[in-house]
Design a protein around this motif. Structure first.
Motif, short mmCIF file in Angstrom:
data_model
loop_
_atom_site.label_atom_id
_atom_site.label_comp_id
_atom_site.label_asym_id
_atom_site.label_seq_id
_atom_site.Cartn_x
_atom_site.Cartn_y
_atom_site.Cartn_z
N PRO A 192 0.86 -1.34 -0.01
CA PRO A 192 -0.12 0.09 -0.02
C PRO A 192 0.74 1.10 0.07
N ALA A 193 2.11 1.26 0.51
CA ALA A 193 3.14 2.33 0.70
C ALA A 193 3.62 2.75 -0.78
N ALA A 194 3.60 3.92 -1.11
CA ALA A 194 4.10 4.20 -2.61
C ALA A 194 5.77 4.07 -2.51
N ALA A 195 6.18 3.72 -3.65
CA ALA A 195 7.70 3.67 -3.91
C ALA A 195 8.32 4.70 -3.48
N PRO A 196 9.46 4.60 -3.08
CA PRO A 196 10.10 5.88 -2.83
C PRO A 196 10.54 6.71 -3.92
N PRO A 197 10.95 7.85 -3.80
CA PRO A 197 11.55 8.68 -4.92
C PRO A 197 12.79 7.82 -5.41
N ALA A 198 13.28 8.16 -6.52
CA ALA A 198 14.65 7.52 -7.09
C ALA A 198 15.90 7.96 -6.08
N GLY A 199 15.86 9.16 -5.73
CA GLY A 199 16.99 9.55 -4.77
C GLY A 199 17.04 8.86 -3.55
N GLN A 200 15.90 8.86 -2.87
CA GLN A 200 15.81 8.13 -1.75
C GLN A 200 16.07 6.53 -1.72
N ALA A 201 15.48 5.95 -2.90
CA ALA A 201 15.87 4.40 -3.05
C ALA A 201 17.40 4.41 -3.32
N VAL A 289 22.73 -11.08 -8.06
CA VAL A 289 22.11 -10.11 -8.42
C VAL A 289 20.94 -9.67 -7.54
N ALA A 290 20.91 -8.54 -6.76
CA ALA A 290 19.94 -8.36 -5.72
C ALA A 290 19.13 -7.31 -6.21
N ALA A 291 17.70 -7.53 -5.98
CA ALA A 291 16.66 -6.28 -6.21
C ALA A 291 16.05 -6.17 -5.01
N PHE A 292 15.45 -4.88 -4.84
CA PHE A 292 15.28 -4.68 -3.58
C PHE A 292 13.67 -3.89 -3.68
N GLY A 293 12.68 -4.25 -2.73
CA GLY A 293 11.50 -3.76 -2.60
C GLY A 293 11.58 -2.80 -1.38
N LEU A 294 11.37 -1.48 -1.43
CA LEU A 294 11.44 -0.42 -0.57
C LEU A 294 10.06 0.27 -0.45
N ALA A 295 9.69 0.71 0.77
CA ALA A 295 8.68 1.37 1.49
C ALA A 295 8.89 2.17 2.72
#
Length: 317
Positions: A192-201, A289-295
């Motif tokens: 439900p939380a929006a993905a963070p801005p690119a810079g924050q990610a 190779v690691a992908a991340f989900g962020l919130a």
């Protein structure tokens, strides 16, 4: 319908340009449908093989070669999706979609072969957008084959339901229902939380990398959501946890354990499926190779791909 100039050109010497020019669109569709670049290549190659196997007269009778190739490639993908569930039931550990690098970091290219480290032909690259981020692709794995095809073709590539129906072999109304069902399931599965801005990610992933390198378990726990989950895909070819690692403390402890067992491991900040990620190299060879989900400024998911067969675009041969 062919224009007069197209008809004249087709009746003269063979001009593979327009047909070959469809390759990028076909690869983009097939990768999103299958979550595997290798299988996407095979599906597109099969579509082209069927095209070139046709007599010239039949090719000339097809008003839109691009639409024909899309239909054939999508049907091949639909068949592969049906058999993939059986294959993945026998897969060792978690199955994670194949990760893709940024176009500036692509090594060798999906066509493979050779030892060149020059970037691949742009026509063979997958366009990186929100429809290829790892979280989205993982959700797609929960859909039925027909739902996935209807949803991707209509919602992502904007094909009308009449054309989708021809590919799936159902009525336009049925395809509309398939896409609607897929849309609901995708929406329900996404955080439900929006993905963070690119810079924050970028900052979060960088802080995560530095904490991992420093073996700072406290910092790692602070960067992880308390309910974070980590998945690893070794495909039975290399060591990897067979079940998800759950919880910030367990994930942090596991990562510190890995760092202790792999001295000389180098972590690199890289774009993975269009979002900030990490690449682990050992002796110059990409091993993970690691992908991340962020919130909310924290890591909620980690998808670590270790299966060497899925790391071809990341590895110079």
């Amino acid at each position: 319908m062919n224009t007069p100039s197209e008809a004249v050109r087709e009746r003269s010497e063979p001009d593979p340009g327009p047909v070959v020019g469809e390759r990028r669109q076909l690869i983009n569709i097939a990768y999103r449908l299958l979550g595997s670049l290798a299988e996407a290549e095979d599906a597109v190659q099969e579509a082209y093989a069927r095209w070139y196997a046709m007599p010239r007269e039949q090719q000339e009778a097809i008003a839109s070669p691009g639409a024909w190739l899309t239909t054939v490639a999508s049907r091949v993908c639909l068949d592969l999706l049906g058999s993939a569930r059986v294959r993945r039931e026998r897969y060792v550990g978690e199955w994670i979609p194949e990760p893709l690098p940024d176009r500036t970091e692509w090594i060798g290219g999906p066509a493979g072969g050779g030892s060149s480290t020059e970037p691949a032909d742009p026509a063979d690259r997958v366009t990186l957008d929100e429809s290829v981020n790892m979280a989205f692709l993982v959700v797609l794995e929960s859909l039925t084959p027909a739902e996935r095809v209807a949803f991707i073709l209509h919602d992502v590539f904007r094909y009308p339901f009449a054309e989708v129906a021809e590919i799936v072999g159902r009525t336009p109304a049925a395809c509309r229902q398939l896409a609607s069902s897929a849309r609901r399931r995708v929406s329900a599965a996404q955080a439900p939380a929006a993905a963070p801005p690119a810079g924050q990610a970028v900052r979060v992933v960088r802080d995560f990398k530095e904490a991992w390198e420093a073996k700072d378990i406290g910092a790692l726990v602070g960067l992880l959501d308390p309910d974070a989950r980590m998945f690893a895909d070794g495909g039975g070819q290399v060591s990897a946890v067979l079940r998800p690692v759950e919880g910030s403390e367990r994930i942090a402890e596991y990562l510190i354990h890995i760092a202790g067992r792999a001295p000389g491991l180098t972590l690199l900040e890289r774009t993975v499926n269009g979002r900030p990620g990490l690449v682990a190299q050992h002796a110059g060879v990409t091993v993970t190779v690691a992908a991340f989900g962020l919130a909310d400024g924290r890591v909620t998911h980690i998808w670590a791909v270790r299966n060497p067969e899925k790391l071809r675009p990341w590895t110079a041969e």
